[in-house]
Design an enzyme around this catalytic site. Structure first.
Site, mmCIF file in Angstrom:
data_model
loop_
_atom_site.group_PDB
_atom_site.id
_atom_site.type_symbol
_atom_site.label_atom_id
_atom_site.label_comp_id
_atom_site.label_asym_id
_atom_site.label_seq_id
_atom_site.Cartn_x
_atom_site.Cartn_y
_atom_site.Cartn_z
ATOM 1 N N HIS A 102 2.392 -5.513 1.657
ATOM 2 C CA HIS A 102 2.015 -4.967 1.186
ATOM 3 C C HIS A 102 1.137 -4.401 2.930
ATOM 4 O O HIS A 102 0.768 -5.060 3.214
ATOM 5 C CB HIS A 102 0.677 -4.437 0.096
ATOM 6 C CG HIS A 102 0.020 -3.105 -0.024
ATOM 7 N ND1 HIS A 102 -1.062 -2.382 -0.532
ATOM 8 C CD2 HIS A 102 1.381 -2.697 -1.331
ATOM 9 C CE1 HIS A 102 -1.133 -1.644 -0.576
ATOM 10 N NE2 HIS A 102 0.586 -1.822 -1.061
ATOM 11 N N SER A 110 12.356 -11.689 -10.492
ATOM 12 C CA SER A 110 11.600 -10.384 -10.315
ATOM 13 C C SER A 110 12.195 -9.538 -11.394
ATOM 14 O O SER A 110 13.360 -9.677 -11.644
ATOM 15 C CB SER A 110 11.785 -9.924 -8.708
ATOM 16 O OG SER A 110 11.983 -8.273 -8.860
#
Lengths: 473, 473
Positions: A191, A393
């Site tokens: 991120h 995921s």
């Protein structure tokens, strides 16, 4: 093009020109090199986007007239703005797919608390003189997470943050205070707040390559560690990357560190923004646990749990926290948090949901999300659209839709040629079907004989998952 | 004493002992020097408080039973916890005097929005793909503040922060990016977040002395500037210090900088946490204005305005912000904020209040607060209690009450021998009278022949304001 002349800055500051009301932001965004202009080389290694403070959609604040209270016009105006806004929120919430926020919550029971100014100042475990707080809820939530990540009550420290970014800023700061000359390592798919932290904290930062899945490439990691053997390592490990939902292999990261001779000279922060809370409930998923040599874990509260405002949870080892804290008599509290004043409503929202759902409830929801994500990925591929889904995921990565209006309508997060949908508990099969049929229908108009082929996304998702025409034979 | 042996850290981490349930936090807080133990000198220049993660009052989260949904027991339990909590909030709000939070607000009209996950990602002026935001309100609020501080619409940049600390962190970071080798100057009575910023950002920081009033001492400032003439200056100017409500003399600070030869080599951040919003409405108050060479101003939203959760407003010059921003394609937005994800409810609360009250409404409230603050100061002195009130402030500083229970009950913020009350719009004459009579009555039992004299606070408030017995002749 506005604002793209010369270095841009002086031009903007000195000659402000009135902007047309409905100017498209993209038209006046231009990238320019940050490096000094004078070197004459157009390297554009690190680009910034030069924006304007556009006022296209703004509810301006108007000074009340003296007789507003009598006529009630002011109240009526505000009520109409709010009603319109509420309608738009309903609409926007309905078409929300790209960001990992669980929009499915009912906090009606908590509306009685909205009238209080609840502020958790400083350390959650040390009483402050300010009485209107919610530490008793905050500590309950922290205990729950510490238990989830296997750290004893009397060995952890933590707090409820304003968002995932604050968790990363905190974890990396703790790492830096433990190893002041440490180098920060993070995969390039981490991120952006991780790289922001490095810049804020003036830390050396090494970007590590990733595999096609989005996981950190430990071969490259090893190479880079060996180039910097003299300095301790601070590592950001992704428990679910932002774009591909990839989970870095924590055990392999630790093994690589130890093999390279970094024993006792590393600090690991786990950025578990979304999956930090989902992983413990996925069978066969590698475990995030403080029984392993990690320093901190952060997770967002508004993502999988769902919360009206951004928030997050940060857990670290008590022994590390003293490196960070300083005595602040004013609050009758030390302060090892980043923000000091903290939203006291968020902990109550989290406490409420965790108490209602429990570990079992989350497990059920995680399973549902993974199932629905598989459904979406399979349908996309059946429709000839390249797509990928990491095993652990619920983030489905696929070919970026060509039409920007479509992207905005479904609030898809995009990067380069790919977009993603994050399947959250509020994303039902019906919603996915509606999205799929709209996408398939519109896409048939985007590509064809004269209009060209869909983009190749093999380098993003691998040749197996790309259906661009060259890779789907 | 628990946790005060040796360096404390290892002891805590290795031998966690079970804590008695109702242990008084103060009993196990101990200060110890941060400097390396090995130097053998007990300098205690910078102390930290070593706390434990106490679980004295915590609403723990319990895994639901399988039949909870049928029996409704879980819901009943949670409802009772919340009802009790609500009652305690009512009580605590009633006796709240020491912190500058305006607890007087009615946001009933906004409760309809609590069901939405409103998140303002990244830059408020550039659209993100995430649709459930409140930027249109945020920009309206920012415009209002930019106008208040006299910066043109197309020359400012700003955002709504999570709290005053974030504003300071942002302002100082902008200053550092503008002058990477700048030294941070701040008076020693600045908010602790300023010094936290220096540590986080690895900046050299020089503490400047203060006058008795709490204002920065510009004679000392000049001396320190001249010792560091080779490096640019980044200055935190307090528009209302935390403890004494003192307002630094902005014009004198600027003059000092220019006289010392720092022309064009300084950046001023104004920390207007509380008074940034009150000052413009105080007659004869020096003006905070971007027509002067300042770089940024921050103010808290939950203080004078009143808001259920901490928030703040940060305004800076657009030309500076490009030093900070980086291109983040993921959000279709650059991000020059610190937090990234931001609470989208706070801007709506602020927008609502500003629209209802307007500049005129705030002016009335500011005048009421100053009047009530004078009332309190006068009554205290009449009762023989040393007290001080800065001319432009509603923060009344006085002798610290001897009884800690009384301090906690009224939620007074204390430092050394002084305490303060911050007179906010929700603090009425009735509340002050009730506080005063309780204080006077209890105080008569604290001091006397055998019990000793009240503390001397001359060094905090000046001999004129001290009534300790030696100074009130």
């Amino acid at each position: 093009m506005v604002g793209s002349v010369g270095n841009g800055l002086a031009n903007l500051a000195d000659k402000p020109a009135p902007l047309p009301e409905e100017l498209d932001p993209k038209k006046i965004i231009d990238s320019l090199p940050l490096e000094e202009e004078s070197n004459g080389i157009e390297e554009k290694k690190r680009e910034i986007v030069l924006g304007r403070n556009l006022h296209t959609t703004c509810f301006s604040i108007v000074e009340p007239e003296a007789d507003d209270e009598q006529t009630g016009e002011r109240e009526a105006y505000m009520a109409s703005v709010l009603a319109r806004y509420r309608r738009s929120l309903v609409e926007r919430t309905k078409h929300h797919l790209g960001y990992p926020y669980n929009l499915d919550f009912d906090y009606g029971a908590l509306s009685q608390l909205q009238h209080f100014s609840i502020n958790n100042l400083g350390d959650p475990f040390i009483e402050s003189n300010y009485g209107v707080h919610s530490r008793q809820f905050e500590v309950g939530v922290l205990d729950w997470f510490a238990r989830l990540w296997e750290l004893e009550k009397n060995e952890y420290w933590g707090y409820i943050t304003n968002c995932g970014t604050e968790g990363n800023l905190h974890g990396i700061l703790v790492g830096r205070e433990v190893f002041p000359d440490g180098i920060l390592y993070a995969s390039k798919e981490s991120h952006y707040s991780v790289f922001k932290a490095a810049r804020m904290y003036r830390m050396d930062c090494v970007k590590v390559e990733t595999l096609i899945s989005g996981e950190i490439d430990c071969v490259d990691f090893e190479k880079k560690l060996l180039q910097n053997k003299d300095k301790p390592a601070i590592i950001n490990v992704n428990i679910g990357t932002t774009v591909k939902g990839a989970v870095d292999d924590l055990d392999l990261v630790i093994k690589t560190l130890e093999d390279c001779g970094f024993k006792d000279r590393f600090y690991i922060h786990c950025d578990g923004a979304l999956f930090g809370l989902m992983m413990p409930f996925v069978k066969r998923a590698p475990k995030v646990s403080f029984k392993k040599p990690i320093g901190s874990v952060s997770v967002s509260g508004h993502k999988f749990v769902g919360c009206p405002m951004p928030c997050g949870v940060q857990i670290t080892r008590l022994e590390h926290i003293n490196a960070l804290s300083s005595n602040v008599e004013y609050l009758a509290s030390r302060d090892a948090t980043i923000m000091g004043s903290r939203n006291g409503h968020a902990p109550i929202f989290l406490w409420y949901t965790l108490n209602r759902k429990g570990y079992r409830g989350f497990q059920k929801e995680v399973q549902k999300c993974l199932r629905n994500a598989h459904y979406l990925k399979d349908r996309l591929k059946e429709a000839g659209i390249g797509a990928m889904l990491n095993e652990l995921s619920s983030t489905v990565v696929f070919e970026r839709p060509k039409d920007e209006e479509f992207v905005r309508r479904w609030q898809l997060a995009c990067e380069g040629n790919i977009a993603h949908v994050v399947v959250m508990p509020n994303v039902t099969i019906e919603k996915l079907d509606s999205f799929l049929s709209e996408l398939v229908q519109m896409r048939s108009g985007w590509y064809g004989e004269e209009k060209g082929k869909p983009p190749c996304i093999a380098k993003d998702v691998g040749t197996d998952n790309c259906l661009c025409g060259s890779h789907d034979k």
